[in-house]
Design a protein around this motif. Structure first.
Motif, PDB file in Angstrom:
ATOM      1  N   MET A 172      36.002  36.295  37.839  1.00 20.87           N
ATOM      2  CA  MET A 172      35.926  37.579  38.531  1.00 20.87           C
ATOM      3  C   MET A 172      34.793  38.370  37.891  1.00 20.87           C
ATOM      4  N   GLU A 173      33.831  38.814  38.714  1.00 23.91           N
ATOM      5  CA  GLU A 173      32.652  39.486  38.173  1.00 23.91           C
ATOM      6  C   GLU A 173      32.361  40.767  38.944  1.00 23.91           C
ATOM      7  N   LYS A 174      31.935  41.794  38.165  1.00 22.61           N
ATOM      8  CA  LYS A 174      31.559  43.070  38.764  1.00 22.61           C
ATOM      9  C   LYS A 174      30.644  43.797  37.793  1.00 22.61           C
ATOM     10  N   GLU A 175      29.430  44.095  38.221  1.00 19.07           N
ATOM     11  CA  GLU A 175      28.502  44.920  37.446  1.00 19.07           C
ATOM     12  C   GLU A 175      28.419  44.474  35.989  1.00 19.07           C
ATOM     13  N   GLY A 176      28.230  43.186  35.784  1.00 18.38           N
ATOM     14  CA  GLY A 176      28.075  42.677  34.437  1.00 18.38           C
ATOM     15  C   GLY A 176      29.370  42.336  33.728  1.00 18.38           C
ATOM     16  N   MET A 177      30.509  42.752  34.259  1.00 23.30           N
ATOM     17  CA  MET A 177      31.790  42.406  33.669  1.00 23.30           C
ATOM     18  C   MET A 177      32.224  41.041  34.209  1.00 23.30           C
ATOM     19  N   ARG A 178      32.665  40.151  33.308  1.00 21.78           N
ATOM     20  CA  ARG A 178      33.001  38.785  33.682  1.00 21.78           C
ATOM     21  C   ARG A 178      34.343  38.431  33.057  1.00 21.78           C
ATOM     22  N   VAL A 179      35.333  38.172  33.922  1.00 24.41           N
ATOM     23  CA  VAL A 179      36.688  37.882  33.482  1.00 24.41           C
ATOM     24  C   VAL A 179      37.089  36.531  34.067  1.00 24.41           C
ATOM     25  N   ILE A 180      37.737  35.703  33.252  1.00 27.53           N
ATOM     26  CA  ILE A 180      37.991  34.311  33.619  1.00 27.53           C
ATOM     27  C   ILE A 180      39.479  34.015  33.490  1.00 27.53           C
ATOM     28  N   GLY A 181      40.069  33.326  34.466  1.00 33.59           N
ATOM     29  CA  GLY A 181      41.475  32.981  34.345  1.00 33.59           C
ATOM     30  C   GLY A 181      42.044  32.375  35.611  1.00 33.59           C
ATOM     31  N   HIS A 182      43.320  32.699  35.847  1.00 36.35           N
ATOM     32  CA  HIS A 182      44.037  32.106  36.973  1.00 36.35           C
ATOM     33  C   HIS A 182      45.286  32.932  37.233  1.00 36.35           C
ATOM     34  N   THR A 183      45.746  32.901  38.478  1.00 37.96           N
ATOM     35  CA  THR A 183      47.051  33.456  38.827  1.00 37.96           C
ATOM     36  C   THR A 183      47.981  32.310  39.214  1.00 37.96           C
ATOM     37  N   GLY A 184      49.261  32.628  39.384  1.00 38.07           N
ATOM     38  CA  GLY A 184      50.215  31.612  39.792  1.00 38.07           C
ATOM     39  C   GLY A 184      51.411  32.212  40.489  1.00 38.07           C
ATOM     40  N   ASP A 185      51.978  31.481  41.436  1.00 40.63           N
ATOM     41  CA  ASP A 185      53.245  31.888  42.031  1.00 40.63           C
ATOM     42  C   ASP A 185      53.997  30.644  42.487  1.00 40.63           C
ATOM     43  N   GLN A 186      55.279  30.612  42.167  1.00 43.26           N
ATOM     44  CA  GLN A 186      56.145  29.504  42.567  1.00 43.26           C
ATOM     45  C   GLN A 186      57.586  29.959  42.404  1.00 43.26           C
ATOM     46  N   LYS A 187      58.428  29.495  43.346  1.00 40.94           N
ATOM     47  CA  LYS A 187      59.808  29.990  43.381  1.00 40.94           C
ATOM     48  C   LYS A 187      59.747  31.514  43.326  1.00 40.94           C
ATOM     49  N   GLY A 188      60.497  32.148  42.420  1.00 38.19           N
ATOM     50  CA  GLY A 188      60.470  33.603  42.338  1.00 38.19           C
ATOM     51  C   GLY A 188      59.487  34.153  41.330  1.00 38.19           C
ATOM     52  N   PHE A 189      58.684  33.302  40.700  1.00 40.91           N
ATOM     53  CA  PHE A 189      57.802  33.747  39.622  1.00 40.91           C
ATOM     54  C   PHE A 189      56.401  34.071  40.121  1.00 40.91           C
ATOM     55  N   ARG A 190      55.793  35.085  39.488  1.00 37.13           N
ATOM     56  CA  ARG A 190      54.376  35.401  39.660  1.00 37.13           C
ATOM     57  C   ARG A 190      53.770  35.588  38.286  1.00 37.13           C
ATOM     58  N   ALA A 191      52.497  35.195  38.120  1.00 38.76           N
ATOM     59  CA  ALA A 191      51.884  35.272  36.803  1.00 38.76           C
ATOM     60  C   ALA A 191      50.374  35.417  36.923  1.00 38.76           C
ATOM     61  N   LEU A 192      49.785  36.006  35.885  1.00 39.92           N
ATOM     62  CA  LEU A 192      48.330  36.050  35.757  1.00 39.92           C
ATOM     63  C   LEU A 192      47.954  35.887  34.298  1.00 39.92           C
ATOM     64  N   LEU A 193      46.795  35.269  34.082  1.00 45.45           N
ATOM     65  CA  LEU A 193      46.184  35.127  32.764  1.00 45.45           C
ATOM     66  C   LEU A 193      44.684  35.261  32.939  1.00 45.45           C
ATOM     67  N   TYR A 194      44.075  36.212  32.218  1.00 41.76           N
ATOM     68  CA  TYR A 194      42.625  36.381  32.256  1.00 41.76           C
ATOM     69  C   TYR A 194      42.112  36.697  30.865  1.00 41.76           C
ATOM     70  N   VAL A 195      40.910  36.203  30.566  1.00 41.54           N
ATOM     71  CA  VAL A 195      40.244  36.533  29.315  1.00 41.54           C
ATOM     72  C   VAL A 195      38.873  37.116  29.619  1.00 41.54           C
ATOM     73  N   ASP A 196      38.451  38.026  28.749  1.00 34.91           N
ATOM     74  CA  ASP A 196      37.114  38.605  28.806  1.00 34.91           C
ATOM     75  C   ASP A 196      36.390  38.148  27.538  1.00 34.91           C
ATOM     76  N   PRO A 197      35.619  37.063  27.615  1.00 38.19           N
ATOM     77  CA  PRO A 197      34.994  36.526  26.401  1.00 38.19           C
ATOM     78  C   PRO A 197      34.059  37.519  25.712  1.00 38.19           C
ATOM     79  N   ALA A 198      33.364  38.340  26.475  1.00 38.55           N
ATOM     80  CA  ALA A 198      32.428  39.288  25.868  1.00 38.55           C
ATOM     81  C   ALA A 198      33.161  40.329  25.030  1.00 38.55           C
ATOM     82  N   ARG A 199      34.307  40.771  25.502  1.00 42.03           N
ATOM     83  CA  ARG A 199      35.077  41.797  24.792  1.00 42.03           C
ATOM     84  C   ARG A 199      36.118  41.198  23.851  1.00 42.03           C
ATOM     85  N   GLN A 200      36.295  39.878  23.920  1.00 45.43           N
ATOM     86  CA  GLN A 200      37.212  39.151  23.051  1.00 45.43           C
ATOM     87  C   GLN A 200      38.660  39.615  23.191  1.00 45.43           C
TER      88      GLN A 200
END
Length: 380
Positions: A316-344
């Motif tokens: 996911m990128e916007k104006e120089g910001m770059r975030v990397i990860g994935h979302t998930g959904d299955q059964k009743g669960f929803r989840a997200l995980l993202y990292v911003d390597p530049a900001r650590q």
């Protein structure tokens, strides 16, 4: 119902962070409550340290057990990133090449109808970038009866469908999210290593990263006290699905269960936390991980963010910001995980209830984290 904690290290965080986090956590809790969601968790991670966490509601309504850092949620399609890293491990060890034809390892796929040419042109890289042309769902029919399995249980069930499967576009011409393609990668991992997918990932990713409360499908007995139930609204009534379910042959596509505490260790690996650099390099070379984060295809736009596809990761990128990860959904669960390597720093979010508003809540949380929390940190 809502419990927010800040690490002792929180004092080293940017000015205004604590207030911004508490405001976001409050807004998120109100959104979950309004949507009828039973429980969830939210965490900000730097290195492997959870600097801030918020826990909402219950892991299980029947026992009134609250959520906490050790509550085990289902991470669904976030599993795909583990599958991708397993493929990269095998690539780095000379067991395969990303541009190998998939039929070299799965000759059964030659039964698939390809109106654009030969299945020989479909590569592992195409599977990892969702650009092979395969359909989205693994199981294209059924699921509307209580006696139907949640997912196909065996490889032979998928093979039986291949003569009735077609590619929807020429491989490499565009991207279209395909759960089925990731299942093929999981099968290839098993063929090349002789291990079940779950065993390979446990030995080569979960254990070295110290993710001892992470596993696939059914919960080990000693972790049952931490397992979250999951819930869905059916005909307007909230119903529980039970603590466990079997993702069958599709485990490589979405079978992972883990606590926020364990997923923070995974975030630390993705960020390359220096304290464990020798361990991390033994899991996957940093250069190979960063190779997974190179964009291959644009996937779409979400508000001001441009989303593109890497090797099983999304960017996911916007104006120089770059975030990397994935979302998930299955059964009743929803989840997200993202990292911003530049900001650590990295963010984790998950909850255990599927409602008509759940998807909107998850995406609103993602935007709020990207727009209001991550920018508080200066790029390194």
């Amino acid at each position: 119902m809502t419990r927010t904690t800040l690490s002792p290290e929180a004092g080293t965080l940017p000015p205004g962070f604590a207030a911004a986090w508490r405001q976001l956590a409050g807004e998120h809790a109100r959104a979950l409550r309004a949507a009828g969601i039973v429980g969830g968790g939210l965490a900000l991670v730097r290195g492997e340290t959870i600097l801030a966490a918020t826990h909402y509601g219950l892991a299980d309504r029947a026992t009134r057990r609250p959520t906490d850092l050790h509550t085990i949620y289902h991470w669904a399609s976030v599993t795909k990133t583990f599958t991708g890293m397993a493929v990269m491990q095998l690539r780095d060890r000379g067991r395969l090449h990303l541009d190998d034809p998939v039929v070299r390892y799965l000759p059964e796929l030659r039964a698939v109808h390809d109106p654009f040419g030969s299945l020989e042109t479909v590569t592992l890289r195409h599977l990892m970038t969702h650009s092979a042309g395969f359909r989205g769902p693994t199981w294209p029919w059924g699921g509307d009866q209580p006696w139907h399995p949640h997912e196909p249980a065996t490889w032979s069930q998928l093979v039986a469908m291949f003569p009735y499967t077609t590619l929807h576009f020429a491989p490499g011409t565009k991207t279209s999210y395909s759960n089925l393609g990731i299942v093929f990668l999981g099968r290839i991992i098993e063929i090349l290593t002789g291990d079940d997918y779950e065993v390979y990932i446990d030995k080569n990713l979960l254990r070295p990263l110290g993710m001892y409360a992470s596993y696939f499908d059914h919960t080990p007995y000693h972790l049952l006290p931490h397992r979250s139930n999951n819930y869905e609204y059916i005909d307007g009534t909230l119903r529980e699905n039970g603590l466990d379910f079997d993702t069958g042959i599709t485990v490589s596509n979405g079978g992972l269960n883990a606590s926020l505490a364990d997923m923070a260790r995974y975030v630390g690996f993705l960020l390359g936390a220096t304290a464990r650099q020798d361990v991390y390099e033994g899991v996957l070379r940093r250069s190979s991980l960063e190779e997974m984060w190179r964009p291959h295809y644009e996937h779409g736009r979400f508000g001001p963010y441009r989303e593109s596809v890497g090797l099983t990761f999304f960017l996911m990128e916007k104006e120089g910001m770059r975030v990397i990860g994935h979302t998930g959904d299955q059964k009743g669960f929803r989840a997200l995980l993202y990292v911003d390597p530049a900001r650590q720093v990295g963010v984790l979010g998950t909850f255990n209830t599927e409602t008509p508003r759940t998807k909107a809540v998850l995406f609103a949380l993602r935007e709020a984290l990207f727009d209001r929390i991550l920018p508080l940190f200066e790029p390194g």
